[in-house]
Write a protein that holds these residues in place. Structure first.
Motif, mmCIF file in Angstrom:
data_model
loop_
_atom_site.group_PDB
_atom_site.id
_atom_site.type_symbol
_atom_site.label_atom_id
_atom_site.label_comp_id
_atom_site.label_asym_id
_atom_site.label_seq_id
_atom_site.Cartn_x
_atom_site.Cartn_y
_atom_site.Cartn_z
ATOM 1 N N VAL A 204 12.626 -4.139 1.842
ATOM 2 C CA VAL A 204 13.832 -4.086 2.259
ATOM 3 C C VAL A 204 14.616 -2.393 2.306
ATOM 4 O O VAL A 204 15.343 -2.079 3.190
ATOM 5 C CB VAL A 204 14.691 -5.880 1.823
ATOM 6 C CG1 VAL A 204 16.135 -5.004 2.679
ATOM 7 C CG2 VAL A 204 14.516 -6.611 3.184
ATOM 8 N N VAL A 205 13.981 -2.211 1.237
ATOM 9 C CA VAL A 205 14.307 -0.676 0.992
ATOM 10 C C VAL A 205 13.324 0.448 1.047
ATOM 11 O O VAL A 205 13.536 1.639 0.356
ATOM 12 C CB VAL A 205 14.187 -0.982 -0.749
ATOM 13 C CG1 VAL A 205 16.698 -1.518 -0.882
ATOM 14 C CG2 VAL A 205 14.026 -1.388 -1.781
ATOM 15 N N ASP A 206 12.385 0.140 1.976
ATOM 16 C CA ASP A 206 11.623 1.300 2.212
ATOM 17 C C ASP A 206 12.196 2.560 2.845
ATOM 18 O O ASP A 206 13.116 2.049 3.451
ATOM 19 C CB ASP A 206 10.488 0.214 3.167
ATOM 20 C CG ASP A 206 9.204 0.931 3.198
ATOM 21 O OD1 ASP A 206 8.432 0.830 2.937
ATOM 22 O OD2 ASP A 206 9.058 2.046 3.651
ATOM 23 N N LYS A 207 11.147 3.343 2.588
ATOM 24 C CA LYS A 207 11.484 4.689 2.941
ATOM 25 C C LYS A 207 11.638 4.646 4.645
ATOM 26 O O LYS A 207 12.646 5.759 5.482
ATOM 27 C CB LYS A 207 11.667 5.818 2.481
ATOM 28 C CG LYS A 207 9.883 5.966 2.558
ATOM 29 C CD LYS A 207 9.222 7.435 2.027
ATOM 30 C CE LYS A 207 7.697 6.971 1.851
ATOM 31 N NZ LYS A 207 7.097 8.625 1.272
ATOM 32 N N ALA B 41 0.430 1.662 7.086
ATOM 33 C CA ALA B 41 -0.827 -0.160 6.256
ATOM 34 C C ALA B 41 0.773 -1.160 6.211
ATOM 35 O O ALA B 41 0.840 -2.154 6.531
ATOM 36 C CB ALA B 41 -1.495 0.254 5.216
ATOM 37 N N ARG B 42 1.140 -0.458 5.885
ATOM 38 C CA ARG B 42 2.627 -1.074 5.484
ATOM 39 C C ARG B 42 3.722 -2.056 6.523
ATOM 40 O O ARG B 42 3.569 -2.859 6.555
ATOM 41 C CB ARG B 42 4.011 -0.123 3.957
ATOM 42 C CG ARG B 42 3.053 0.239 3.137
ATOM 43 C CD ARG B 42 4.535 0.525 1.472
ATOM 44 N NE ARG B 42 5.255 1.488 2.862
ATOM 45 C CZ ARG B 42 5.422 2.900 2.842
ATOM 46 N NH1 ARG B 42 4.102 3.369 1.965
ATOM 47 N NH2 ARG B 42 6.021 3.838 3.043
ATOM 48 N N PHE B 43 3.607 -0.793 7.612
ATOM 49 C CA PHE B 43 4.195 -1.014 8.038
ATOM 50 C C PHE B 43 3.891 -1.989 9.034
ATOM 51 O O PHE B 43 3.990 -3.354 9.455
ATOM 52 C CB PHE B 43 4.551 -0.023 9.231
ATOM 53 C CG PHE B 43 4.518 -0.148 10.986
ATOM 54 C CD1 PHE B 43 5.068 -0.544 11.455
ATOM 55 C CD2 PHE B 43 3.014 -0.126 11.520
ATOM 56 C CE1 PHE B 43 5.529 -1.282 13.087
ATOM 57 C CE2 PHE B 43 2.772 -0.458 12.977
ATOM 58 C CZ PHE B 43 4.224 -0.427 13.719
ATOM 59 N N ARG B 44 2.082 -2.322 9.326
ATOM 60 C CA ARG B 44 1.249 -3.188 10.160
ATOM 61 C C ARG B 44 1.467 -3.927 8.952
ATOM 62 O O ARG B 44 1.357 -5.628 10.266
ATOM 63 C CB ARG B 44 -0.107 -2.533 10.518
ATOM 64 C CG ARG B 44 -0.376 -3.021 11.890
ATOM 65 C CD ARG B 44 -0.481 -3.292 12.655
ATOM 66 N NE ARG B 44 -0.234 -2.227 13.281
ATOM 67 C CZ ARG B 44 0.205 -1.471 14.486
ATOM 68 N NH1 ARG B 44 0.949 -2.761 15.291
ATOM 69 N NH2 ARG B 44 0.267 -0.277 15.156
ATOM 70 N N ALA C 199 0.719 -0.980 -0.159
ATOM 71 C CA ALA C 199 0.217 0.287 -0.232
ATOM 72 C C ALA C 199 1.234 1.194 -0.486
ATOM 73 O O ALA C 199 1.791 1.549 -0.210
ATOM 74 C CB ALA C 199 -0.774 -0.269 1.253
ATOM 75 N N ALA C 200 0.120 2.574 -0.622
ATOM 76 C CA ALA C 200 0.801 3.584 -0.132
ATOM 77 C C ALA C 200 0.974 4.080 1.143
ATOM 78 O O ALA C 200 1.694 4.764 1.491
ATOM 79 C CB ALA C 200 0.209 5.032 -1.425
#
Length: 1035
Positions: A144-147, A107-110, A102-103
């Motif tokens: 792994v390369v998320d901001k 949501a990405r974290f959870r 998700a943007a």
């Protein structure tokens, strides 16, 4: 349909109640898991349950804060997912993958958090399709390369489960790739904890022992302890791990390293045997690491001496049998020690001696029962030390001789045993006689060599110190000092040995090996001599030593002999009250005419003499008449061509050394040390002279900036990039130089412009080159300018530290109340120097000059003015007017300079008072500058970077439209404006209005637009200055 929706709502209500109850505590999780599984079993279909389950979790993915309750919910649903074998995990993974892509970062974290929890809890026997796992792995690789750092952390945690699989080797490569470039400490820590043990990961984990984060370093030692067996690491890695860990600045990290050493390496792999541990560390190569390990183990009480265990085990009568390597000496059978055993006993004995001394001091400082306890402990330590050491000095001497005679393989053990001699008692005359004979034997022992082609001899070792090794010479010296402890006795004994060894050298019958042996002992005498009084008492012997050994040796045909002689000459000069003429003359001659190795040694000797006696005293030793050469008036170094210099050397020491700094054809560095060259030695020497400049008043202050210019050029030059010792020395020098004294800041201010002139390509005769070469040179010069600016703005240490004034301006220290002096070391003086340098160029500049001026101006705007320096502020405003005129063609540069002009205008207390010509000349003269400033020029800032036309223009009307349809009237509003006719004011249409008119033509093609005759002329004038530039100068 309505019934199904009702059932789903009831199901969601039940689930919501369960999730609400588990938010408060982990204690209810097991019971609620059973309830939720019961609810699942009562559902008509798995799809019905999963639909309700996924919907009830949606609010969790929108929670912005990481609260304890939300963390409990995430772990609860993860635990529930891993206990389902009916395809629930696969469906849940598909649902989570949508959130992971998700943007929204929450949501990405959870999603990544729950995925990582499921993967870490997932049993090996649960069935999950390979396709789903592949999708999860690929998604986590992307994350792994998320901001967001926390997302990267959970993604790495998820992938750590698969990093050992041979099919997923790309995960390991991904971890190793992102580890060095990762900015977040917590993410780096997670990567380190996730790396598996292998040859590919060991070096990366060891590199993390130098991480800036304490937690990462601690995690690295934790991983090394738990995942890497001692045997799997190379000797180099083992020593690096211990060297860094035991000396780490953080106590927590050093404790973790000590835990690795004690609980894993020592206890598990060495069965608690310290000697076995030392064998894994190659103590012959890494002696300092072995010493640190022994100190750490002894400090923690992990080294115990069992009954009967001592050095005496290695000494027995000739009739006794000893296992292992043994040798017979004086009716004694000596067992040879391994290097690790020798280091073990030396460290242990030293520790016992220090503890006994410490307890004895405590006993002497206290009274009563406490003193008795301390005294008893000191006695116990002393008794244990005596039990370990050889019974007699004769036994000790035989033990050491046996190891020395055993050859080079036992040289390390021999040196460790020599150091044990410091712990023996030589107060008895008979004992001292035995030990003295042993010391004589050590001093007379010739240097070791090997034969090469054509029967030539090559010395083993450095060829300078006794035994070819500085550590060996130091061990012999320490033993000799202990044996001959009376005042002056050590020097007399060594001097007698030198006389005997020098006899064949005086008679010219000695070969180069005998020369080098004699000079090695001579160097030991000169280096370890403790008093000048001895030299004065033995003036005749020392004078004979100089005339008959050292000076003739400097002309020896063998280069190694010359090199050692020059070193001895330098040490001899340090022991003299005043350096002799013959000595200084020979050192100068060796510096200018000798081979590279000899010149380098002579360079070191001259620098040491200059710093010890002072450059003036060294020049006087040459008999130079300095009465007609006042040093204080000297403004520059005398140009010298070393290749054409005569033997008289009638030049000053600093001139000679500075010419060596300018000479670039010294040749390559020493073969044995690639990081050492003559320029590196000179750079280090001049850095010491500048750092201690207050101790050398005979050096003219005008020469300090010239030296500093050379050092900065040397530091940033390409030629010195491989001279690591010089780079390290200069980096420390520059870090402290400017902050030590205001005089140093004054020197730095004077050196700024000359440094830039010498480094910038294409000006003042500097070479240019290709575009890439020029670009690199400019970047290097800009880097140097920022480096000097940083030094100028560094605060002073101690009493000379600047204090904060009003409005945040920095005021000079109270001890420096002279305004002229304050100006010289402050940023104001540097700003004036830079401004005058900019004004020295004509309006029409070459590209190199234009770029040079631009770089100077960008440093100029970073300088600050103090409120107390009103004269400098007024002068700078005058100079800025010329600077604006000089760079008026460069709009970006003018835009950067304008805030500085406004800032100076705000700092001026009395703007109505003009700066007189005499005041301006006084300020400029105090900076030793030659510049004629016309103070009648107003200190004004131009309103625009480009000159505008002053031609009066006629008024015009805005675009007038004819009637259009109602639709067009709704979409395009016609605007009419009437501009009054002011013939004395320039009127121009802005660029934005011009663009609007052009767009109107395109969108309303059917409109007929009537424009004034002069509208086209005004449109062309509007292009001269853009909106951005106009707004900039009309603020």
């Amino acid at each position: 349909m309505a019934e199904t929706e009702s059932e789903q709502r009831q199901l969601m209500t039940v689930m919501a109640k369960i999730l609400d109850e588990i938010r408060t505590s982990y204690a209810t999780h097991n019971r609620k898991l059973k309830q939720l599984r019961a609810v699942q079993s009562k559902c008509q279909s798995p799809a019905q349950f999963f639909s309700a389950f996924s919907k009830i979790l949606i609010p969790l993915f929108g929670a912005q804060r990481r609260t304890a309750s939300s963390e409990r919910v995430a772990k609860f649903v993860s635990a529930f997912a891993v206990n389902n074998n009916d395809g629930f995990v696969e469906d849940f993974f598909k649902f989570l993958l949508i959130g992971a892509a998700a943007a929204n970062k929450t949501a990405r974290f959870r999603a990544c958090q729950i995925i990582s929890e499921i993967i870490m809890r997932l049993p090996d026997d649960i069935e999950v399709s390979d396709e789903i796992l592949e999708e999860v792995i690929e998604c986590m690789k992307v994350r792994v390369v998320d901001k967001v750092p926390v997302i990267r952390t959970f993604a790495i945690r998820s992938l750590s489960r698969f990093v050992n699989d041979s099919d997923n080797s790309d995960i390991l490569y991904l971890f190793l790739e992102v580890l060095p470039i990762e900015q977040n400490a917590e993410v780096r820590k997670t990567i380190v904890l996730s790396l598996p043990p292998s040859n590919a990961t060991s070096q990366a984990i060891v590199n993390c022992t130098l991480d800036v984060s304490e937690s990462v370093r601690k995690s690295a030692y934790l991983v090394l302890a738990n995942k890497f067996p001692l045997q799997s690491l190379s000797i180099k890695l083992r020593t690096i791990i211990l060297q860094r860990g035991l000396a780490d600045r953080s106590e927590a990290v050093s404790e973790e390293c000590l835990k690795l050493l004690k609980d894993h390496w020592l206890a598990k792999f060495c069965n608690g045997n310290s000697v076995e541990l030392l064998k894994y560390l190659d103590v012959e190569t890494y002696e300092s690491v072995g010493e640190s390990v022994m100190q750490a183990l002894l400090r923690d009480g992990l080294v115990k001496v069992s009954d009967g265990e001592s050095i005496r085990e290695y000494i027995s009568s000739a009739g006794d049998e000893i296992e292992g390597n043994s040798s017979s000496h004086d009716n004694q059978s000596i067992q040879l020690m391994e290097p690790e055993v020798a280091l073990y006993w030396r460290s242990h004995c030293r520790h016992l001696q220090m503890e006994a001394q410490a307890k004895g001091s405590d006993a002497a400082a206290t009274l009563g029962t406490e003193a008795a306890v301390y005294a008893a402990e000191a006695s116990d330590k002393h008794d244990l030390l005596e039990r370990i050491l050889p019974a007699t000095v004769s036994d000790y001497v035989n033990l050491v001789k046996t190891h020395i005679d055993a050859g080079p393989n036992f040289r390390f053990a021999s040196r460790q045993l020599l150091l044990l001699g410091e712990m023996l008692d030589f107060s008895d005359v008979t004992i001292r006689k035995v030990a003295g004979a042993f010391v004589q034997d050590l001093l007379h022992r010739p240097l070791e060599y090997e034969m090469v082609d054509e029967g030539n001899k090559v010395v083993i070792g450095d060829g300078i110190n006794l035994g070819g090794d500085k550590d060996w010479a130091d061990a012999v010296s320490r033993l000799a000092t202990k044996v001959h402890a009376a005042a002056g006795e050590f020097e007399e004994v060594i001097l007698e040995v030198v006389k005997k060894l020098a006899q064949p050298c005086r008679e010219r019958t000695a070969d180069f090996m005998q020369w080098m042996h004699c000079l090695a002992v001579t160097g030991l005498l000169l280096e370890k001599a403790k008093s000048f009084h001895l030299v004065q008492e033995k003036a005749t012997e020392f004078a004979e030593l100089l005339q008959s050994l050292l000076l003739p040796g400097a002309k020896h045909v063998h280069l190694d002999v010359q090199r050692v002689v020059v070193r001895c000459l330098g040490l001899f000069g340090l022991l003299q009250n005043k350096p002799s003429e013959e000595l200084v003359k020979q050192l100068r001659l060796s510096f200018t005419k000798g081979p590279h190795t000899v010149s380098m040694m002579a360079c070191k000797a001259l620098i040491d003499l200059g710093m010890w006696h002072g450059p003036l005293e060294v020049d006087k030793a040459m008999g130079q008449d300095l009465s007609f050469q006042p040093q204080s008036d000297k403004m520059t170094f005398s140009p010298i061509n070393l290749s054409e210099i005569d033997e008289d050397l009638n030049i000053g020491l600093l001139d000679l050394l500075y010419s060596g700094l300018e000479t670039s054809d010294w040749g390559k560095s020493l073969e044995g040390d690639e990081n050492e060259s003559i320029q590196a030695v000179l750079g280090e020497g001049f850095a010491k002279i500048l750092l201690l400049s207050e101790k050398y008043p005979s050096i003219p202050a005008a020469l300090h900036p010239l030296i500093l210019v050379k050092l900065i050029n040397l530091y940033f030059s390409n030629e010195s990039k491989d001279l690591q010792r010089l780079k390290q020395c200069l980096s420390i020098f520059f870090e402290h130089y400017a902050s030590l004294s205001a005089n140093h800041k004054k020197c730095l201010s004077k050196a700024f412009v000359p440094v830039m002139r010498s480094m910038w390509p294409g000006i003042y005769g500097n070479a240019g080159g290709s575009s890439m070469v020029v670009s690199n040179k400019r970047k290097r010069a800009v880097l140097a300018s920022k480096f000097m600016l940083q030094m100028m703005q560094a605060p002073l240490y101690g009493k000379e530290k600047e204090v904060e004034g009003e409005n945040g301006s920095r005021e000079p220290p109270e001890t420096l109340d002279s305004k002229d002096y304050s100006l010289q070391y402050g940023e104001e003086g540097l700003a004036i120097r830079i401004a005058i340098e900019v004004l020295s160029f004509h309006m029409k500049k070459t590209p190199a000059e234009r770029s040079y001026v631009s770089a100077l101006c960008r440093i100029l705007v970073l300088l600050h003015f103090r409120l107390s320096e009103q004269g400098a502020i007024k002068l700078m405003r005058k100079l800025l007017s010329g600077v604006f005129e000089s760079v008026s063609a460069e709009k970006d540069l003018v835009k950067e300079l304008k805030p500085m002009a406004e800032r100076l205008k705000g700092l001026e207390k009395h703007p109505d008072e003009e700066l007189s010509q005499d005041e301006a000349n006084t300020i400029i003269g105090s900076l030793d500058l030659d510049f004629n400033l016309d103070t009648s020029v107003p200190a004004a800032v131009p309103q625009t970077p480009a000159p505008c036309s002053t031609r009066p223009t006629r008024s015009r009307r805005r675009v007038k439209r004819e009637e259009t349809s109602s639709d067009e009237e709704d979409s395009h509003t016609s605007i009419q404006s009437v501009v009054p006719n002011i013939p004395t004011t320039t009127s121009a249409r802005s660029q934005r209005a011009s663009k609007t008119a052009a767009l109107s033509k395109m969108t309303a093609k059917m409109d007929r637009i009537r424009i004034e005759e002069d509208d086209e002329e005004e449109s062309s004038e509007s292009e001269v200055t853009s909106d951005e530039d106009s707004d900039q100068f009309t603020e």
